[in-house]
Design an enzyme around this catalytic site. Sequence first.
Site, PDB file in Angstrom:
ATOM      1  N   ARG A   1      38.072 -23.064  58.541  1.00  0.00           N
ATOM      2  CA  ARG A   1      36.796 -22.778  57.893  1.00  0.00           C
ATOM      3  C   ARG A   1      35.603 -23.418  58.607  1.00  0.00           C
ATOM      4  NH1 ARG A   1      36.760 -21.870  52.228  1.00  0.00           N
ATOM      5  NH2 ARG A   1      38.701 -23.058  52.194  1.00  0.00           N
TER       6      ARG A   1
ATOM      7  N   ARG B   1      37.039 -13.705  48.015  1.00  0.00           N
ATOM      8  CA  ARG B   1      36.851 -15.082  47.562  1.00  0.00           C
ATOM      9  C   ARG B   1      36.146 -15.200  46.203  1.00  0.00           C
ATOM     10  NH1 ARG B   1      34.603 -18.835  49.668  1.00  0.00           N
ATOM     11  NH2 ARG B   1      36.300 -20.335  49.562  1.00  0.00           N
TER      12      ARG B   1
ATOM     13  N   CYS C   1      37.186  -0.291  40.759  1.00  0.00           N
ATOM     14  CA  CYS C   1      37.360  -0.123  39.315  1.00  0.00           C
ATOM     15  C   CYS C   1      38.020  -1.332  38.684  1.00  0.00           C
ATOM     16  CB  CYS C   1      38.201   1.123  39.068  1.00  0.00           C
ATOM     17  SG  CYS C   1      37.489   2.532  39.899  1.00  0.00           S
ATOM     18  N   GLU C   2      37.343  -2.451  38.703  1.00  0.00           N
ATOM     19  CA  GLU C   2      37.823  -3.687  38.077  1.00  0.00           C
ATOM     20  C   GLU C   2      36.604  -4.528  37.768  1.00  0.00           C
ATOM     21  OE1 GLU C   2      41.004  -5.973  38.961  1.00  0.00           O
ATOM     22  OE2 GLU C   2      41.978  -4.593  40.355  1.00  0.00           O
TER      23      GLU C   2
END
Length: 424
Positions: free
Chosen positions: A286, A322, A352-353
Amino acid sequence: MNTPDTSAWPTPTLHARKGQLTLEELALTDIAERFGTPTYVYSRAALVGAFDAWRAALAGRRALVCYAVKANSNLGILSVFARLGAGFDIVSGGELERVLAAGGSAAKVVFSGVGKTRAEMRQALGAGIRCFNVESAAELERLDAVAGELGVRAPVALRVNPDVDPKTHPYISTGLKGNKFGVAFADALALYRRAAALPHLRISGVACHIGSQLLDPAPMAEAAQKVLGLVDRLAAQGIRLEHIDLGGGLGIRYRDETPPAVADYLAPLLAVFAGRPEELCFEPGRSLVGNAGLLLTRIEYLKPGEEKNFAIVDAAMNDLARPALYDAWHDVVPVVARDIAPQRYEVVGPICESGDFLAHDRRLAVAEGDLLAILSAGAYGMTMSSNYNTRPRAAEVIVDGASAHLVRERETVAELFAAEKPLA
Ligand code: LLP
């Protein structure tokens, strides 16, 4: 004009010029025009700068920085680090193939992970990697057997679990007793003795990694002390190590975090191992790529609601998981500043959520068709993307000064189901 406060951005090569966001010398509007959206855009100068910070902090110490490929495995990114002399931390045979395809050196590869298959072991032994970070007694036996079949000796480090709390998100802390990672500290000596007795292993080092997005250097320093104690106990038994691998984990700023500078993170660790002959090894992911990249997306619709306004964009949780997965916060910045009153928006994708959001409750002065930059998306962005909802994955571009290099073409729908067949 809603002039953005550029000093607040975590990406060093991102600027506002005449009300327009530019990465290095390139306007993000130009990149969207050339390559479309959604597109991951990385800054080469930011990648090099992040690597240089590690190199500078380790100057004068025998050390190897092994970039954690899982953070971003694009060949373009890997080639930038390979050219800088980086090593690589891999967790699969696939990542090894990527490293080699990008010009990385197998001799600088360490292989982490709790589930290495026999095929992956054969592949890595054939390539001649630097070290296997072994995570269990069973893996030790298997590696010895596979190396024996190939008539070679496998270089090993045991990944020990120092049982310190890294004080980070529970999904990304790995050094606690209850984790699946590493071998218990109490078992390490016996396992090293076993490794020393196995004919096809060569003990090379010790490894530990306690978690990711670490903002406090103290837990890592505590882990280092514990590792040093183990190294001394091993030496007393005649087991000498060539290297000590302290893993990755250094955090970055997404919002208002204040991660230590690389040098400040490393200082206590270097102090613990001062004057010792072993090579030090690190596995940062990262901190090398996170703030070198952003996700460029376009607003398809603005949808005012009774309770909330929605900015529906063409990137989604399949592109950047994330926020949905960790409730992670990424800054959202309009690419072109507008002279209109800002409103509060939920920045959401078309999937679709309800979990398909990129950002909650952001003040944005935007209109339909505007571009947004989702910042700090260089790490665990593209590598965790999926094709959910049959969405082709984003393109990836590396900006280098005034040039843009397309390092991954946007997927096509045809590619997505090319390996599938309807029943006859
Ligand atoms: N070494 C090992 C053995 C690891 O497991 C990891 C990350 C690293 C190095 C690199 O850690 P870094 O320097 O990037 O913190 N998907 C999550 C992060 C998962 C990290 C897993 N292991 C996220 O998006 O925050």
